[in-house]
Design a protein around this motif. Structure first.
Motif, mmCIF file in Angstrom:
data_model
loop_
_atom_site.group_PDB
_atom_site.id
_atom_site.type_symbol
_atom_site.label_atom_id
_atom_site.label_comp_id
_atom_site.label_asym_id
_atom_site.label_seq_id
_atom_site.Cartn_x
_atom_site.Cartn_y
_atom_site.Cartn_z
ATOM 1 N N TRP A 1 17.163 -32.044 -2.800
ATOM 2 C CA TRP A 1 15.872 -31.559 -3.293
ATOM 3 C C TRP A 1 15.263 -30.467 -2.434
ATOM 4 O O TRP A 1 14.343 -29.778 -2.868
ATOM 5 C CB TRP A 1 14.880 -32.737 -3.385
ATOM 6 N N ASP A 2 15.729 -30.309 -1.210
ATOM 7 C CA ASP A 2 15.073 -29.403 -0.272
ATOM 8 C C ASP A 2 16.084 -28.368 0.217
ATOM 9 O O ASP A 2 16.964 -28.677 1.025
ATOM 10 C CB ASP A 2 14.510 -30.215 0.901
ATOM 11 N N LEU A 3 15.944 -27.144 -0.268
ATOM 12 C CA LEU A 3 16.904 -26.088 0.045
ATOM 13 C C LEU A 3 16.973 -25.800 1.541
ATOM 14 O O LEU A 3 18.058 -25.639 2.105
ATOM 15 C CB LEU A 3 16.533 -24.819 -0.724
ATOM 16 N N GLU A 4 15.816 -25.750 2.201
ATOM 17 C CA GLU A 4 15.798 -25.439 3.634
ATOM 18 C C GLU A 4 16.447 -26.563 4.436
ATOM 19 O O GLU A 4 17.196 -26.308 5.388
ATOM 20 C CB GLU A 4 14.361 -25.199 4.106
ATOM 21 N N LEU B 1 18.497 -39.743 2.447
ATOM 22 C CA LEU B 1 18.997 -38.507 3.058
ATOM 23 C C LEU B 1 19.652 -37.614 2.001
ATOM 24 O O LEU B 1 19.381 -36.407 1.930
ATOM 25 C CB LEU B 1 20.002 -38.829 4.169
ATOM 26 N N VAL B 2 20.513 -38.206 1.194
ATOM 27 C CA VAL B 2 21.207 -37.415 0.167
ATOM 28 C C VAL B 2 20.205 -36.849 -0.833
ATOM 29 O O VAL B 2 20.295 -35.679 -1.230
ATOM 30 C CB VAL B 2 22.287 -38.260 -0.544
ATOM 31 N N GLN B 3 19.230 -37.673 -1.222
ATOM 32 C CA GLN B 3 18.194 -37.183 -2.133
ATOM 33 C C GLN B 3 17.463 -35.988 -1.524
ATOM 34 O O GLN B 3 17.239 -34.966 -2.173
ATOM 35 C CB GLN B 3 17.180 -38.289 -2.430
ATOM 36 N N ASP C 1 18.834 -27.809 -12.240
ATOM 37 C CA ASP C 1 18.319 -27.922 -10.886
ATOM 38 C C ASP C 1 19.198 -27.138 -9.924
ATOM 39 O O ASP C 1 20.420 -27.065 -10.088
ATOM 40 C CB ASP C 1 18.263 -29.399 -10.476
ATOM 41 N N GLU C 2 18.563 -26.549 -8.919
ATOM 42 C CA GLU C 2 19.225 -25.594 -8.036
ATOM 43 C C GLU C 2 20.542 -26.108 -7.457
ATOM 44 O O GLU C 2 21.557 -25.403 -7.455
ATOM 45 C CB GLU C 2 18.267 -25.211 -6.901
ATOM 46 N N TRP C 3 20.518 -27.334 -6.959
ATOM 47 C CA TRP C 3 21.701 -27.826 -6.243
ATOM 48 C C TRP C 3 22.914 -27.966 -7.154
ATOM 49 O O TRP C 3 24.057 -27.890 -6.698
ATOM 50 C CB TRP C 3 21.408 -29.173 -5.568
ATOM 51 N N PHE C 4 22.675 -28.158 -8.457
ATOM 52 C CA PHE C 4 23.776 -28.407 -9.385
ATOM 53 C C PHE C 4 24.377 -27.132 -9.954
ATOM 54 O O PHE C 4 25.382 -27.187 -10.663
ATOM 55 C CB PHE C 4 23.300 -29.316 -10.521
#
Lengths: 109, 281
Positions: free
Chosen positions: A21-24, A15-17, B81-84
């Motif tokens: 990884w998935d903006l939406e 879930l955290v991964q 990476d975007e999230w970071f």
């Protein structure tokens, strides 16, 4: 030792991964957390621990400590605030439980 | 024979870019000088490629998928990476790669023992690459980068001897399998003590860090391998201190020799011991 409980098959790891990884998917988690948790193939215990912000419980179930800290940032935000971040504070408070206040008092003394 | 023209290692804690100004001025100066020294070394080395060896903070694989080392084989390496991005607060970068050199090295070491893979899509980078690239001003140097992301924290973790032997294989591949005039640099990225996601998240084991830095300065690799084990790193900060295994890879590649301590600080707000070294090559 935080790695001693690690279980690679615990679904909250994935879930955290996926949230990273998935903006939406991440945006949906921020706006409709309950729906995302219901849809994702987690155990009921995992869902409840996430809803309760029970990081200690998630650690004991086997969530990797890196992903534990990243989950805290997904929930509380990734920007650093004064002193220490809300995510880090919430994580430490959960992990230490009743020992938190004494621990922080000792550190600031 | 190609040459290893540079070997350095440095911490990459996200506080260095995300909240640098929370540290006292003297500590900031120490860290800036260390990274400036790395910048100057890279600039002077006239490298064909700089290998950045750093921990993958579970950004590129599932924790249920076993792997040990990932070579970035692409011709460009964009990041972070975007999230970071809110965490790291660095300018976006798009690093030049060295795909031919990367492919040669990957092919040479892929059967050396640990689980080694070559990645032909862009790897996701967080502080492992973003912090040293930014702090050392590598984007302005336009030196070709080959990222080698390493598993330092998902059990089973390749221990200090596996990492050292991987480094030896890598060093041999650099010297024997690359073009004779190739000049290669090595940057170990990670450490020092920290415990991300653990109950000691706010702590730094300064005693361990200084002991470890002193060991490296002395340069007795047999002793380093015997004493600075994966287990000892875990005791100093579980899930994080073992990023020093990336420094171990560099040591394996260059063989026993002393290094220069470029500086060390322990700043609570950064939640990680910060140090850097340069080996004599």
């Amino acid at each position: 030792m935080p790695l001693d409980r690690f279980n690679p098959l615990l679904k909250t790891n994935d879930l955290v991964q996926d949230l990273k990884w998935d903006l939406e998917f991440r945006a949906r988690f921020e706006s409709d957390e309950n729906d995302v948790l219901d849809e994702y193939p987690l155990s009921d215990a995992e869902r409840q621990a996430i809803r309760d912000r029970d990081f200690r419980g998630l650690h004991e179930m086997g969530l990797h400590p890196y992903l534990l800290s990243q989950l805290a940032r997904l929930i509380y935000g990734t920007g650093e605030k004064a002193g220490t971040s809300g995510a880090a504070t919430a994580l430490i408070r959960s992990l230490l439980g009743d020992d938190y206040d004494a621990y922080m008092a000792e550190r600031s003394g | 024979m190609a040459t290893i023209s540079l070997a350095v290692a440095a911490s990459h804690t996200p506080g260095l870019t995300g909240w640098f100004d929370k540290a006292p001025e003297s500590d900031r100066d120490t860290v800036q000088r260390a990274y400036d020294a790395i910048h100057d070394e890279v600039a002077a080395a006239d490298l064909d490629a700089l290998l950045i060896i750093g921990n993958d903070h579970v950004a590129n694989t599932r924790v249920s998928e076993p792997w040990d080392f990932s070579f970035g084989l692409t011709d460009r390496h964009p990041g972070p990476d975007e999230w970071f991005k809110p965490w790291l607060r660095v300018a976006d970068y798009d690093l030049r790669g060295a795909p031919e050199i990367a492919k040669t090295l990957f092919e040479s070491v892929r059967e050396c023992g640990p689980n080694v893979r070559g990645v032909r899509e862009n790897l996701r980078f967080d502080d492992n690459v973003s912090v040293p690239v930014t702090m050392a001003g590598l984007t302005s140097l336009d030196v070709p980068i080959i990222p080698i992301l390493q598993n330092c924290t998902v059990p089973p973790v390749p221990d200090e001897r596996v990492c050292y032997d991987f480094g030896k294989a890598l060093g041999r591949a650099i010297v024997e399998d690359l073009p004779a005039d190739a000049r290669i640099g090595l940057l170990g990225s990670g450490g020092l003590s920290h415990e991300p996601g653990g109950p000691r998240y706010l702590e730094i084991d300064e005693k361990f860090d200084r002991w470890y830095m002193d060991l490296l300065v002395q340069g007795d690799h047999d002793r380093i391998l015997a004493e600075a084990t994966f287990e000892r790193m875990e005791e100093a900060g579980s899930g994080g201190t073992a990023e020093l295994l990336s420094w171990t890879v560099v040591m394996g590649a260059i063989g026993p020799r002393p290094c220069t301590d470029l500086g060390y600080v322990a700043v609570d707000q950064w939640r990680c011991g910060v140090g850097a070294v340069r080996w004599d090559v």
